[in-house]
Write a protein that holds these residues in place. Structure first.
Motif, PDB file in Angstrom:
ATOM      1  N   PRO A  95      51.278 106.729 -15.456  1.00  0.00           N
ATOM      2  CA  PRO A  95      50.094 105.900 -15.171  1.00  0.00           C
ATOM      3  C   PRO A  95      50.178 104.582 -15.937  1.00  0.00           C
ATOM      4  O   PRO A  95      50.552 104.571 -17.115  1.00  0.00           O
ATOM      5  CB  PRO A  95      48.924 106.754 -15.670  1.00  0.00           C
ATOM      6  CG  PRO A  95      49.439 108.148 -15.697  1.00  0.00           C
ATOM      7  CD  PRO A  95      50.910 108.048 -15.984  1.00  0.00           C
ATOM      8  N   THR A  96      49.856 103.493 -15.268  1.00  0.00           N
ATOM      9  CA  THR A  96      50.058 102.165 -15.830  1.00  0.00           C
ATOM     10  C   THR A  96      48.809 101.315 -15.642  1.00  0.00           C
ATOM     11  O   THR A  96      48.203 101.329 -14.566  1.00  0.00           O
ATOM     12  CB  THR A  96      51.256 101.500 -15.128  1.00  0.00           C
ATOM     13  OG1 THR A  96      52.422 102.301 -15.357  1.00  0.00           O
ATOM     14  CG2 THR A  96      51.514 100.092 -15.643  1.00  0.00           C
ATOM     15  N   THR A  97      48.439 100.610 -16.687  1.00  0.00           N
ATOM     16  CA  THR A  97      47.304  99.695 -16.591  1.00  0.00           C
ATOM     17  C   THR A  97      47.758  98.294 -16.972  1.00  0.00           C
ATOM     18  O   THR A  97      48.404  98.106 -18.004  1.00  0.00           O
ATOM     19  CB  THR A  97      46.154 100.129 -17.537  1.00  0.00           C
ATOM     20  OG1 THR A  97      45.826 101.493 -17.261  1.00  0.00           O
ATOM     21  CG2 THR A  97      44.926  99.255 -17.325  1.00  0.00           C
ATOM     22  N   ILE A  98      47.442  97.336 -16.116  1.00  0.00           N
ATOM     23  CA  ILE A  98      47.801  95.945 -16.380  1.00  0.00           C
ATOM     24  C   ILE A  98      46.515  95.149 -16.583  1.00  0.00           C
ATOM     25  O   ILE A  98      45.615  95.176 -15.736  1.00  0.00           O
ATOM     26  CB  ILE A  98      48.586  95.333 -15.206  1.00  0.00           C
ATOM     27  CG1 ILE A  98      49.722  96.255 -14.748  1.00  0.00           C
ATOM     28  CG2 ILE A  98      49.111  93.948 -15.591  1.00  0.00           C
ATOM     29  CD1 ILE A  98      50.895  96.370 -15.679  1.00  0.00           C
ATOM     30  N   PHE A  99      46.440  94.445 -17.693  1.00  0.00           N
ATOM     31  CA  PHE A  99      45.294  93.593 -17.986  1.00  0.00           C
ATOM     32  C   PHE A  99      45.642  92.163 -17.582  1.00  0.00           C
ATOM     33  O   PHE A  99      46.585  91.567 -18.115  1.00  0.00           O
ATOM     34  CB  PHE A  99      44.944  93.677 -19.474  1.00  0.00           C
ATOM     35  CG  PHE A  99      44.546  95.067 -19.892  1.00  0.00           C
ATOM     36  CD1 PHE A  99      43.231  95.498 -19.773  1.00  0.00           C
ATOM     37  CD2 PHE A  99      45.490  95.970 -20.377  1.00  0.00           C
ATOM     38  CE1 PHE A  99      42.863  96.792 -20.128  1.00  0.00           C
ATOM     39  CE2 PHE A  99      45.143  97.267 -20.736  1.00  0.00           C
ATOM     40  CZ  PHE A  99      43.828  97.684 -20.615  1.00  0.00           C
ATOM     41  N   MET A 100      44.892  91.636 -16.626  1.00  0.00           N
ATOM     42  CA  MET A 100      45.212  90.306 -16.090  1.00  0.00           C
ATOM     43  C   MET A 100      43.970  89.413 -16.129  1.00  0.00           C
ATOM     44  O   MET A 100      42.861  89.889 -15.903  1.00  0.00           O
ATOM     45  CB  MET A 100      45.704  90.420 -14.635  1.00  0.00           C
ATOM     46  CG  MET A 100      46.947  91.280 -14.460  1.00  0.00           C
ATOM     47  SD  MET A 100      47.500  91.464 -12.709  1.00  0.00           S
ATOM     48  CE  MET A 100      48.389  89.932 -12.444  1.00  0.00           C
ATOM     49  N   PRO A 101      44.176  88.122 -16.398  1.00  0.00           N
ATOM     50  CA  PRO A 101      43.030  87.212 -16.293  1.00  0.00           C
ATOM     51  C   PRO A 101      42.620  87.039 -14.826  1.00  0.00           C
ATOM     52  O   PRO A 101      43.457  87.137 -13.927  1.00  0.00           O
ATOM     53  CB  PRO A 101      43.552  85.897 -16.882  1.00  0.00           C
ATOM     54  CG  PRO A 101      45.029  86.034 -17.005  1.00  0.00           C
ATOM     55  CD  PRO A 101      45.394  87.468 -16.874  1.00  0.00           C
ATOM     56  N   GLU A 102      41.340  86.802 -14.603  1.00  0.00           N
ATOM     57  CA  GLU A 102      40.806  86.679 -13.237  1.00  0.00           C
ATOM     58  C   GLU A 102      41.475  85.577 -12.433  1.00  0.00           C
ATOM     59  O   GLU A 102      41.518  85.618 -11.214  1.00  0.00           O
ATOM     60  CB  GLU A 102      39.293  86.358 -13.286  1.00  0.00           C
ATOM     61  CG  GLU A 102      38.416  87.561 -13.504  1.00  0.00           C
ATOM     62  CD  GLU A 102      36.955  87.166 -13.705  1.00  0.00           C
ATOM     63  OE1 GLU A 102      36.167  88.054 -14.034  1.00  0.00           O
ATOM     64  OE2 GLU A 102      36.628  85.969 -13.547  1.00  0.00           O
ATOM     65  N   TYR A 103      41.974  84.543 -13.158  1.00  0.00           N
ATOM     66  CA  TYR A 103      42.570  83.409 -12.456  1.00  0.00           C
ATOM     67  C   TYR A 103      44.032  83.660 -12.055  1.00  0.00           C
ATOM     68  O   TYR A 103      44.690  82.785 -11.499  1.00  0.00           O
ATOM     69  CB  TYR A 103      42.471  82.135 -13.318  1.00  0.00           C
ATOM     70  CG  TYR A 103      43.099  82.258 -14.697  1.00  0.00           C
ATOM     71  CD1 TYR A 103      44.484  82.190 -14.864  1.00  0.00           C
ATOM     72  CD2 TYR A 103      42.316  82.471 -15.827  1.00  0.00           C
ATOM     73  CE1 TYR A 103      45.064  82.325 -16.109  1.00  0.00           C
ATOM     74  CE2 TYR A 103      42.882  82.607 -17.082  1.00  0.00           C
ATOM     75  CZ  TYR A 103      44.252  82.529 -17.227  1.00  0.00           C
ATOM     76  OH  TYR A 103      44.820  82.672 -18.467  1.00  0.00           O
ATOM     77  N   SER A 104      44.548  84.855 -12.321  1.00  0.00           N
ATOM     78  CA  SER A 104      45.917  85.187 -11.880  1.00  0.00           C
ATOM     79  C   SER A 104      45.999  85.036 -10.361  1.00  0.00           C
ATOM     80  O   SER A 104      45.015  85.253  -9.665  1.00  0.00           O
ATOM     81  CB  SER A 104      46.247  86.637 -12.228  1.00  0.00           C
ATOM     82  OG  SER A 104      46.071  86.870 -13.599  1.00  0.00           O
ATOM     83  N   SER A 105      47.188  84.690  -9.868  1.00  0.00           N
ATOM     84  CA  SER A 105      47.281  84.490  -8.426  1.00  0.00           C
ATOM     85  C   SER A 105      47.092  85.837  -7.737  1.00  0.00           C
ATOM     86  O   SER A 105      47.584  86.876  -8.174  1.00  0.00           O
ATOM     87  CB  SER A 105      48.608  83.843  -8.053  1.00  0.00           C
ATOM     88  OG  SER A 105      49.590  84.816  -7.861  1.00  0.00           O
ATOM     89  N   GLN A 106      46.353  85.792  -6.626  1.00  0.00           N
ATOM     90  CA  GLN A 106      45.967  87.014  -5.945  1.00  0.00           C
ATOM     91  C   GLN A 106      47.177  87.805  -5.456  1.00  0.00           C
ATOM     92  O   GLN A 106      47.150  89.031  -5.417  1.00  0.00           O
ATOM     93  CB  GLN A 106      45.048  86.658  -4.773  1.00  0.00           C
ATOM     94  CG  GLN A 106      43.859  87.606  -4.684  1.00  0.00           C
ATOM     95  CD  GLN A 106      42.882  87.167  -3.606  1.00  0.00           C
ATOM     96  OE1 GLN A 106      42.628  85.973  -3.443  1.00  0.00           O
ATOM     97  NE2 GLN A 106      42.353  88.126  -2.864  1.00  0.00           N
ATOM     98  N   VAL A 107      48.251  87.090  -5.118  1.00  0.00           N
ATOM     99  CA  VAL A 107      49.439  87.813  -4.652  1.00  0.00           C
ATOM    100  C   VAL A 107      50.021  88.696  -5.750  1.00  0.00           C
ATOM    101  O   VAL A 107      50.556  89.770  -5.484  1.00  0.00           O
ATOM    102  CB  VAL A 107      50.543  86.868  -4.096  1.00  0.00           C
ATOM    103  CG1 VAL A 107      50.063  86.180  -2.822  1.00  0.00           C
ATOM    104  CG2 VAL A 107      50.989  85.846  -5.116  1.00  0.00           C
TER     105      VAL A 107
END
Lengths: 329, 329
Positions: A95-107
């Motif tokens: 199981p993997t969780t990635i923390f990304m900022p909201e402005y990351s590209s949607q792709v």
């Protein structure tokens, strides 16, 4: 620093069944125009569309090999590292969780989710830093950093290992440099397999923390978000591990934004590849270096990846550089 | 019409040492999203960046084989056919002249010259038509037409021959259709190698002369220059030879401009390829066809080429379609 070709070879064995042996492309027109032979190791055709898959996979495979298989993998990234870790977790059923900022590209968010990762979006990069640190504190959780990790470096070096096994008599190797993981791994592979070859790192002039660090002899941080299209090389500072490798390079180039756009257009056109501005950048360095050479050279360039959103694509094609043919004059 | 798989196999033998055995790419994300398997035969990685190299080479090689080696080769084209004939002439050491309108994209003029051809620029397409006809009247000169020629058709069919030799159990094959050379050659190869597979042609809705011709049972000409980004399919009318093959297709699709842009963005993104809008067009047809299928299908799409100028690139990336994930719903 004790990493050697043996470590890169071990990484290659670990990742081999999970990654693509990417093709090496050339353009006969470009070689004719420049009068040299240039080979492109195309990591844009790697799993997840970038070399980062190698480092992520090698790190997880190395943990598993050493009986330290994590119960949970975490990472924070707005870029290709997010997808790399998601893909590595999926391959090993972790199981993997990635923390990304909201402005990351949607792709990139779509892709990380496509590889089965849980993606947690936050308002800022700083919040993702806090969240990943908290998550990493849980028992059985492993946090995979983007570049400052021996097994990440060894994984990234497998691209050059493949290329230098396939190609003889390479005179020089060029890689883009962000945090320095790819450059470090490539340096180890090059020194081991092609000891006579020169090895160069390349950075955007507008995000030249590595070049500044090398000039000053200590790691320098960018003071603010840099204004460059080469988003894969926007890293704020290199790592302590990677900096030691960067010091061993034969040279380091800084490339202006208009040259980055120029080569993104030309490499896209001649190689028929989708490629990120980050990996077009080294061609300007190649041309500058070739101008100083008196004999025909064989050059290897690592094309780092091909993930790019619509906004960047639009900026790349705003003006026409295809009217100006590449030349050494 | 007497062309069969045997003729395509003969063409393959003739061109084999001059062309690239192009790769077949897939996107695991796209296959996951659509629930089917789609294979892309990537002729954008062909010599000159398009499948056209096959037809040009086969025609010249066939002339040589039959002791009719010309002293001079001529062609008129504003597109990939210009480069294909230039490249074929170069390979056989035959002087080649290409008549191109002045408004041809500079990258295509550069490339034709790069392959050693003499390029004669004229103000309009009509003038190039006059000039090529005059030149073709000279003794020893051979005029290679873009599609309405048996050996051109057989050459183009070698792409599908390679793909269907490599892939088993293909249920359907899709090609873009301009003058019909690629579609005709692909049909012959498909009927020979995968007789159970359906075979479809695809055209821009805004340049639907072939679809109109099929509806009316006779060759229809477009009334003016069509407004489509799929410039490889802008041909004013199909040929008498190719029309006979088009009549044998299992279906024909017409695709709207916004769908052409949508798939150019998505295929570029997922396959990491530079590709012309012309070859993205069939994906809309694939999706429409898949919606009518109840079982998992294996589909082959011929990606025709990757030559595109800055203006078209800019138009493709004007709006963001990457936010809307491909789906059959």
């Amino acid at each position: 620093m004790s990493l050697t070709l043996t470590d890169i070879r071990a990484a290659k064995k670990r990742v081999d069944s999970y990654i693509n042996a990417t093709p090496i492309l050339s353009s006969s027109l470009m070689n004719q125009w420049l009068g040299h032979e240039i080979f492109f190791k195309c990591e844009n055709f790697q799993k997840i569309g970038a070399f980062k898959a190698r480092g992520g996979l090698n790190t997880v495979a190395w943990l598993v090999e050493n009986n330290q298989k994590p119960k949970h993998i975490v990472a924070n990234s707005s870029g290709n590292h997010a997808q790399a870790v998601a893909y590595a977790g999926q391959q090993f059923g972790i199981p993997t969780t990635i923390f990304m900022p909201e402005y990351s590209s949607q792709v990139k968010v779509q892709a990380a989710r496509g590889y089965g990762a849980k993606v947690v979006l936050s308002k800022t990069r700083n919040i993702t830093d806090v969240l990943v640190r908290e998550a990493a504190g849980e028992a059985g959780t492993y946090w995979i950093p983007p570049f400052n990790h021996e097994q990440v470096i060894c994984g990234q070096g497998t691209a050059a290992l493949e290329a230098l096994t396939e190609l003889d008599d390479i005179d020089a190797v060029f890689t883009p440099c962000g945090g320095g993981g790819l450059t470090s791994g490539t340096l180890i592979a090059t020194r081991g397999l092609a000891p006579k070859a020169k090895m160069f790192g390349v950075e955007p002039l507008n995000a030249n923390d590595a070049a500044e660090s090398l000039r000053k002899g200590s790691i320098q941080r960018l003071s603010g978000i840099p204004n460059t299209l080469a988003d894969g090389a926007m890293t704020m500072a290199v790592g302590e591990l990677t900096f030691e490798f960067l010091k061993q390079l034969d040279g380091f180039y800084e490339v202006a934004e208009n040259d980055i756009v120029y080569w993104t257009q030309w490499l896209t056109h001649l190689l028929k590849c989708r490629l990120e501005p980050t990996c077009a950048m080294p061609m300007q360095a190649v041309v500058e270096w070739l101008k100083t050479q008196n004999t025909k050279q064989r050059v290897l360039v690592i094309i780092s990846g091909g993930n790019m959103d619509q906004t960047t694509s639009q900026k790349i094609w705003e003006w026409d550089y295809l009217t100006q043919k590449p030349t050494l004059r």
